[in-house]
Design an enzyme around this catalytic site. Sequence first.
Site, PDB file in Angstrom:
ATOM      1  N   GLU A   1       0.852  -1.191   0.000  1.00 15.09           N
ATOM      2  CA  GLU A   1       0.000   0.000   0.000  1.00 15.09           C
ATOM      3  C   GLU A   1       0.883   1.233   0.000  1.00 15.09           C
ATOM      4  OE1 GLU A   1      -2.856   0.004   3.179  1.00 15.09           O
ATOM      5  OE2 GLU A   1      -3.612   2.004   2.676  1.00 15.09           O
TER       6      GLU A   1
ATOM      7  N   ASN B   1      -6.587   1.437   2.814  1.00 16.69           N
ATOM      8  CA  ASN B   1      -7.301   2.688   3.044  1.00 16.69           C
ATOM      9  C   ASN B   1      -6.880   3.762   2.049  1.00 16.69           C
ATOM     10  OD1 ASN B   1      -8.397   1.350   5.237  1.00 16.69           O
ATOM     11  ND2 ASN B   1      -7.036   2.297   6.732  1.00 16.69           N
TER      12      ASN B   1
ATOM     13  N   ASN C   1     -12.210  -0.864  -0.843  1.00 16.10           N
ATOM     14  CA  ASN C   1     -11.507  -1.422   0.314  1.00 16.10           C
ATOM     15  C   ASN C   1     -12.265  -1.098   1.598  1.00 16.10           C
ATOM     16  OD1 ASN C   1      -8.944  -2.489   1.676  1.00 16.10           O
ATOM     17  ND2 ASN C   1      -9.163  -0.470   2.636  1.00 16.10           N
ATOM     18  N   GLU C   2     -12.570  -2.125   2.387  1.00 12.38           N
ATOM     19  CA  GLU C   2     -13.153  -1.957   3.738  1.00 12.38           C
ATOM     20  C   GLU C   2     -14.209  -0.855   3.784  1.00 12.38           C
ATOM     21  OE1 GLU C   2      -9.968  -1.663   6.642  1.00 12.38           O
ATOM     22  OE2 GLU C   2      -9.417  -3.765   6.319  1.00 12.38           O
TER      23      GLU C   2
ATOM     24  N   TYR D   1      -6.740  -8.973  11.455  1.00  9.60           N
ATOM     25  CA  TYR D   1      -5.425  -8.812  12.085  1.00  9.60           C
ATOM     26  C   TYR D   1      -5.532  -9.332  13.509  1.00  9.60           C
ATOM     27  CZ  TYR D   1      -4.290  -5.781   8.134  1.00  9.60           C
ATOM     28  OH  TYR D   1      -4.049  -5.288   6.872  1.00  9.60           O
TER      29      TYR D   1
ATOM     30  N   GLU E   1      -6.348  -9.347   3.383  1.00  9.19           N
ATOM     31  CA  GLU E   1      -5.502  -8.711   4.401  1.00  9.19           C
ATOM     32  C   GLU E   1      -5.503  -9.616   5.618  1.00  9.19           C
ATOM     33  OE1 GLU E   1      -5.813  -4.538   5.368  1.00  9.19           O
ATOM     34  OE2 GLU E   1      -6.504  -4.069   3.346  1.00  9.19           O
TER      35      GLU E   1
ATOM     36  N   GLN F   1       1.506  -6.470   5.556  1.00  9.10           N
ATOM     37  CA  GLN F   1       1.831  -6.125   4.198  1.00  9.10           C
ATOM     38  C   GLN F   1       3.178  -6.757   3.869  1.00  9.10           C
ATOM     39  OE1 GLN F   1       1.057  -2.012   3.185  1.00  9.10           O
ATOM     40  NE2 GLN F   1      -0.879  -1.988   4.295  1.00  9.10           N
TER      41      GLN F   1
HETATM   42  O1  AHR Z   1      -2.930  -2.840   6.232  1.00  5.23           O
HETATM   43  C1  AHR Z   1      -3.180  -1.666   6.942  1.00  5.23           C
HETATM   44  C2  AHR Z   1      -4.619  -1.203   6.801  1.00  5.23           C
HETATM   45  O2  AHR Z   1      -5.452  -2.133   7.443  1.00  5.23           O
HETATM   46  C3  AHR Z   1      -5.178  -1.124   5.409  1.00  5.23           C
HETATM   47  O3  AHR Z   1      -4.911   0.084   4.783  1.00  5.23           O
HETATM   48  C4  AHR Z   1      -6.646  -1.265   5.631  1.00  5.23           C
HETATM   49  O4  AHR Z   1      -7.321  -1.832   4.532  1.00  5.23           O
HETATM   50  C5  AHR Z   1      -6.759  -2.081   6.897  1.00  5.23           C
HETATM   51  O5  AHR Z   1      -7.606  -1.514   7.818  1.00  5.23           O
END
Ligand code: AHR
Length: 506
Positions: free
Chosen positions: A30, A75, A175-176, A247, A295, A356
């Site tokens: 990103e 994001n 995205n999200e 995450y 992700e 990432q």
């Molecule tokens: O990977 C970091 C961020 O986590 C990304 O930009 C977003 O898509 C997610 O919330």
Amino acid sequence: MAARSEARVHLDPQRRVGSLDRRLFGSFVEHLGRAVYNGIYEPGHPAADEDGFRTDVLDLVRELGVSTVRYPGGNFVSSYRWEDGVGPREDRPNRIDLAWHTLETNDVGLDEFARWSDRAGTELMLAVNLGTRGIEAAVDLLEYANVRSGTALSDARIANGTPAPHDVRMWCLGNEMDGPWQVGYTDADSYGRLAAQTARAMRRVDETLELVLCGSSKPDMPTFGAWERTALRHAYDVVDYISCHAYYEELDGDRASFLASGVSMDRFIEAVAATADQVRAELKHEKVMQISFDEWNVWYNRRFHREDKITDPHTWPYAPRLLEDQYSVVDAVVVGGLLISLLNHADRVRAASLAQLVNVIAPIMTEPGGPAWRQTIFYPFADASRLSQSEVLDLALAAPTYTTERYGEVPAVDAAATWDAATGRTSVFLVNRIEEPVTVSVDVRALTVTAIAEARGIWHDDPDAGNTLDAPDAVTPRANESAVLEDGLLTVTLPGISWTALDLTA
Ligand code: AHR
């Protein structure tokens, strides 16, 4: 390492999860912090190539075994104008990036990143902006990227020095969009309608594109489940994947639960698959919706507060150090457990992106003007990518259990196995989530394996140990000398809190 606990695994090539799509070993770059600028791209660095890409980083990306790379966000994409990043460098504008409060110079854009991706040997996966933009910008980007020639935007790409189309196959529709932090955050109904319209327009350019609908940004979103159901009702017939993002982090010192993060990922995948299947039944569709887990990682998100970002309207830093988590042995074991979960759901999860790749919650770190090094989480990913064979076996596992606050009683050991029908080569991946060693017996009598080509793993006397600029090799894989194969039974002792990869040959 004497082991009091024992576990058993049974492998049978007649019982399979399904074929493995190599896209499971994807990652994500990103425009965030030092992922691109002073990460993969650092003109002036002694290892930089003619385009300013660090060749030492490229070497590590290849060693990691990354298959696809999702780009440019995250994001970031939700307020990105892709046109800013193409054409002569001197004409590219500096912009404010609303996602990370950073200066975006646009020195790297689609054409440069596609070149980088080629050199890394990866497939490029793009995300379109459905935050501040919509159908027209998505179709324009597709025309620029994929149309051969003879139209305004394909000819612009050629004039910009990229004669061949990028031929990007996988596209994320935003995205999200369920997250209040997202520029253009919206409700499932509005998003589902916009995503479906965008997908239909993109399919008018190319019916064979593979399109990813945004699912929830994490399983504990208040709208989780309802979001997937509503968005899929709008877009089921025009998309191929629904995304999962998650995450994991150690919360309140609860290491036992953290080490069982794979259990949470299992439940998440199964819930999304069940929701998609319900919509499939309702809409009487033939097509089975696949999952793009685009992700996933360990991220010490709680340590990242909005105050860490400079919010002065006149100060927009270039390539600030953001989200630069340093990973431990425990984190590597959790990542190993997450890889096992992805492999064991390979029939539904056909693509995934470790989030990432460089500097930002990343397996690879760099120092400007200095070296690049591997974090602990690099190793389980590299092992799984390098050793995984074409079929995932549906193994039977009997393991001791332990009790966690977040997930109840969970197995102390988790495992996945892959196999190749033509060569008989087999790999077994294991994590031990508890502090005491566990001896595992793997019954391979139904296979043709005769030798252990490799048995290695990650463990350490100090489970909090990690690699840094000053000590880049504090944690590296170690040979597991306990592994023995005799009469169709493989036994291996897993040290406390460890990742193990076994490569078995016929
Ligand atoms: O990977 C970091 C961020 O986590 C990304 O930009 C977003 O898509 C997610 O919330």
